[in-house]
Design a protein around this motif. Structure first.
Motif, short mmCIF file in Angstrom:
data_model
loop_
_atom_site.label_atom_id
_atom_site.label_comp_id
_atom_site.label_asym_id
_atom_site.label_seq_id
_atom_site.Cartn_x
_atom_site.Cartn_y
_atom_site.Cartn_z
N ARG A 44 0.81 -1.22 0.00
CA ARG A 44 0.00 0.00 0.00
C ARG A 44 0.85 1.27 0.00
N GLY A 45 2.18 1.12 0.12
CA GLY A 45 3.00 2.33 0.26
C GLY A 45 3.84 2.60 -0.97
N ALA A 46 5.12 2.89 -0.74
CA ALA A 46 6.01 3.35 -1.81
C ALA A 46 7.20 2.44 -2.05
N SER A 47 7.37 1.40 -1.22
CA SER A 47 8.67 0.73 -1.21
C SER A 47 8.66 -0.74 -1.60
N ASP A 211 5.60 8.40 5.15
CA ASP A 211 5.33 8.80 3.77
C ASP A 211 3.92 9.35 3.56
N ALA A 212 3.05 8.66 2.82
CA ALA A 212 1.76 9.24 2.44
C ALA A 212 0.87 9.51 3.66
N TRP A 213 1.21 8.93 4.81
CA TRP A 213 0.41 9.10 6.03
C TRP A 213 1.08 10.08 7.00
N THR A 214 2.13 10.76 6.57
CA THR A 214 2.93 11.60 7.47
C THR A 214 2.09 12.60 8.24
N ASN A 215 1.24 13.34 7.56
CA ASN A 215 0.46 14.37 8.26
C ASN A 215 -0.53 13.76 9.25
N ARG A 216 -1.01 12.58 8.93
CA ARG A 216 -1.91 11.92 9.88
C ARG A 216 -1.15 11.62 11.18
N VAL A 217 0.06 11.09 11.05
CA VAL A 217 0.85 10.71 12.24
C VAL A 217 1.28 11.94 13.02
N LEU A 218 1.61 13.02 12.30
CA LEU A 218 2.13 14.22 12.96
C LEU A 218 1.03 15.19 13.37
N GLY A 219 -0.22 14.77 13.19
CA GLY A 219 -1.37 15.68 13.37
C GLY A 219 -1.34 16.53 14.63
N GLU A 220 -0.81 16.00 15.71
CA GLU A 220 -0.86 16.74 16.98
C GLU A 220 0.43 17.49 17.28
N THR A 221 1.36 17.52 16.33
CA THR A 221 2.65 18.11 16.64
C THR A 221 2.85 19.49 16.03
N GLY A 222 1.94 19.91 15.13
CA GLY A 222 2.17 21.22 14.53
C GLY A 222 1.52 21.33 13.17
N THR A 320 0.38 -0.32 -9.01
CA THR A 320 0.33 1.09 -8.58
C THR A 320 1.12 1.27 -7.31
N CYS A 321 1.48 2.52 -7.01
CA CYS A 321 2.39 2.80 -5.90
C CYS A 321 2.31 4.29 -5.62
N LEU A 322 2.71 4.73 -4.44
CA LEU A 322 2.52 6.13 -4.06
C LEU A 322 3.80 6.93 -4.00
N TYR A 323 3.77 8.12 -4.56
CA TYR A 323 4.79 9.15 -4.31
C TYR A 323 4.18 10.12 -3.31
N THR A 324 5.00 10.64 -2.39
CA THR A 324 4.56 11.71 -1.49
C THR A 324 5.58 12.82 -1.59
N VAL A 325 5.15 13.96 -2.15
CA VAL A 325 6.11 14.94 -2.64
C VAL A 325 5.89 16.33 -2.08
N ASN A 346 10.92 12.21 4.75
CA ASN A 346 10.07 11.97 3.59
C ASN A 346 10.95 11.91 2.35
N GLY A 347 10.66 10.95 1.46
CA GLY A 347 11.55 10.69 0.33
C GLY A 347 11.16 11.34 -0.97
N ALA A 348 10.06 12.11 -1.00
CA ALA A 348 9.72 12.93 -2.16
C ALA A 348 9.65 12.13 -3.47
N GLY A 349 9.42 10.84 -3.41
CA GLY A 349 9.25 10.05 -4.62
C GLY A 349 10.54 9.63 -5.31
N HIS A 350 11.68 9.84 -4.65
CA HIS A 350 12.92 9.42 -5.31
C HIS A 350 13.99 9.03 -4.30
N ALA A 351 13.61 8.40 -3.19
CA ALA A 351 14.57 8.20 -2.10
C ALA A 351 15.10 6.79 -1.93
N PHE A 352 14.56 5.79 -2.68
CA PHE A 352 14.98 4.43 -2.31
C PHE A 352 16.48 4.24 -2.48
#
Ligand SMILES: Cc1cc2nc3c(=O)[nH]c(=O)nc-3n(C[C@H](O)[C@H](O)[C@H](O)COP(=O)(O)OP(=O)(O)OC[C@H]3O[C@@H](n4cnc5c(N)ncnc54)[C@H](O)[C@@H]3O)c2cc1C
Length: 396
Positions: A44-47, A211-222, A320-325, A346-352
């Motif tokens: 479900r992710g990018a890797s 990655d694509a869930w970053t803002n969900r995880v960081l929701g309470e930090t800023g 299919t696969c996700l970029y988070t940019v 965050n790898g911006a779609g080109h970090a592997f």
């Protein structure tokens, strides 16, 4: 509340590498935990795929400075695990000058790559269209192409690398929790509370590689990070011409024309693979589908028929696969300004290709050491991430 020295949230390419390096740093023994919301190796992710391109070919100095160290980091993982993760195939950057007329390519062009190669002392060859097809008759050209060849380019076996990183992390005493979504990370004094459905954990340091869930995880930090999630896709072709597209005879390639395609020799599957960089439609981690886009599927088939006809064949599958940019397409590798005990990547779609090295850089930040390589360009307080008016450098 169980206390950990470090918790890594999200065990894809970057998180599994970070868990390995942090466990090696803080281990052996307990105290380092990796949490993944799905099963390890999920798609479900990018890797999760057989292959990702690794290359010294970079058109920006801040990535070129990390390119050779990225190879060294992968070789360390190969040495520690006894597992081969890199396959050297050589790599081509082909620029179709005619197709690109009028397109602002910035530095993502032959001149841009050569300028950075010269600055970093990387060996390469320049080829015109005739020389390209003479050397690799698998290609068909229109005549306006220029290419550069770099011998160190190749393939990282992504899925295998993730599993190797997890195994090495375990060898250093790390614990792994799967099928456990982290609902929130809450800075708490000089530590962090990590909220899950299985209870709240506490850690001195938390690394968020979600990655694509970053803002969900960081929701309470800023503030919410301006991340664009794209649904990308790659197609595997069951070419009957296997020997012509063996890794020893056919390089990984990037073809910069009206669209930016990239391709792989036969690897992982008995098939070649083609993708388009930044060709996806905008989505979210929740709304993404596993349905290939027929328009892109046809676009890939057209490209193959026109420029690498024997690379094609019956389609094995399209994945299919996700970029988070971020808006500037640059990585994020930093601690939160208000909560330095929380590290974000965050790898911006080109970090592997950099994953093993990014793992080391995240471990540097966790132990409070100066990063072993320059990461100022990936700051979380840069204008692209903090200025709401900062324009996206890409079209969706
Ligand atoms: C089609 C495609 C082709 C690519 N080609 C290349 C290439 O050739 N070369 C290259 O260098 N890079 C390439 N990339 C980019 C590269 O694959 C990514 O940059 C990299 O894989 C990102 O890894 P990640 O760990 O950040 O993301 P992911 O693998 O998505 O990992 C994030 C993890 O966090 C987990 N997570 C999220 N939220 C939570 C939560 N709340 N609780 C617990 N876990 C959570 C997710 O389930 C996931 O496992 C490509 C990407 C795609 C999509």
């Amino acid at each position: 509340m169980t206390a950990h020295r470090a918790i890594v949230v999200g065990l894809g390419g970057l998180g599994s590498a970070a868990l390995h390096r942090i466990a090696a740093e803080l281990g052996p023994g307990p105290g380092v935990l990796g949490i993944e919301q799905f099963a390890l190796g999920h798609r479900r992710g990018a890797s999760q795929d057989h292959s990702r391109i690794i290359r010294l070919a970079q058109h920006q100095a801040h990535y070129a400075a990390l390119a050779a160290p990225a190879y060294a980091a992968w070789h360390e993982v190969e040495a520690e695990s006894g597992q081969q993760l890199l396959t050297r195939t050589g790599g081509l950057v082909v620029e179709d000058r005619v197709a690109r007329r009028g397109i602002d390519s910035g530095t993502r062009n032959i001149e841009g790559y050569c300028e950075v190669f010269d600055r970093f002392g990387v060996a390469y060859e320049l080829l015109d269209a005739d020389a390209l097809v003479e050397r690799w008759p698998q290609f068909r050209v229109d005549g306006g192409e220029q290419a550069l060849y770099q011998a160190e380019s190749g393939i990282v076996d992504a899925a295998k690398a993730n599993a190797v990183h997890i195994a090495l992390a375990r060898a250093h005493g790390a614990e792994i929790m799967t099928d456990t979504p982290v609902r929130a990370v809450r800075p708490d004094g000089d530590g962090v509370a990590v909220v899950t459905d299985r209870g709240t954990l506490r850690a001195d340091r938390v690394v968020v590689t979600a990655d694509a869930w970053t803002n969900r995880v960081l929701g309470e930090t800023g503030p919410t990070l301006p991340l664009t999630v794209l649904q990308e896709q790659v197609t595997y072709y069951s070419t009957p011409h296997l020997a012509e597209f063996a890794p020893s005879r056919f390089p990984v390639f990037m073809w910069h024309g009206r669209h930016n395609f990239y391709g792989f020799p036969v690897h992982g599957e008995v098939a070649t693979k083609l993708g388009q960089h930044m060709g996806g439609h905008e989505t979210t981690a929740e709304d993404r589908t596993f349905e290939p886009d027929p328009v892109r599927r046809a676009r890939y088939a057209d490209f193959v028929a026109r420029h690498v006809p024997r690379f094609g064949g019956p389609e094995l599958y399209t994945k299919t696969c996700l970029y988070t940019v971020p808006p500037d397409q640059d990585f994020i590798i930093d601690t939160l300004p208000e909560h330095p005990q929380v590290v974000v990547a965050n790898g911006a779609g080109h970090a592997f290709k950099f994953a093993a090295l990014i793992g080391q850089l995240l471990a540097d930040l966790v132990v409070g050491r100066a990063p072993s390589h320059p990461i100022d360009a990936f700051s979380i307080t840069r204008p692209a991430l903090t200025d709401p008016a900062f324009p996206r450098s890409f079209h969706v």
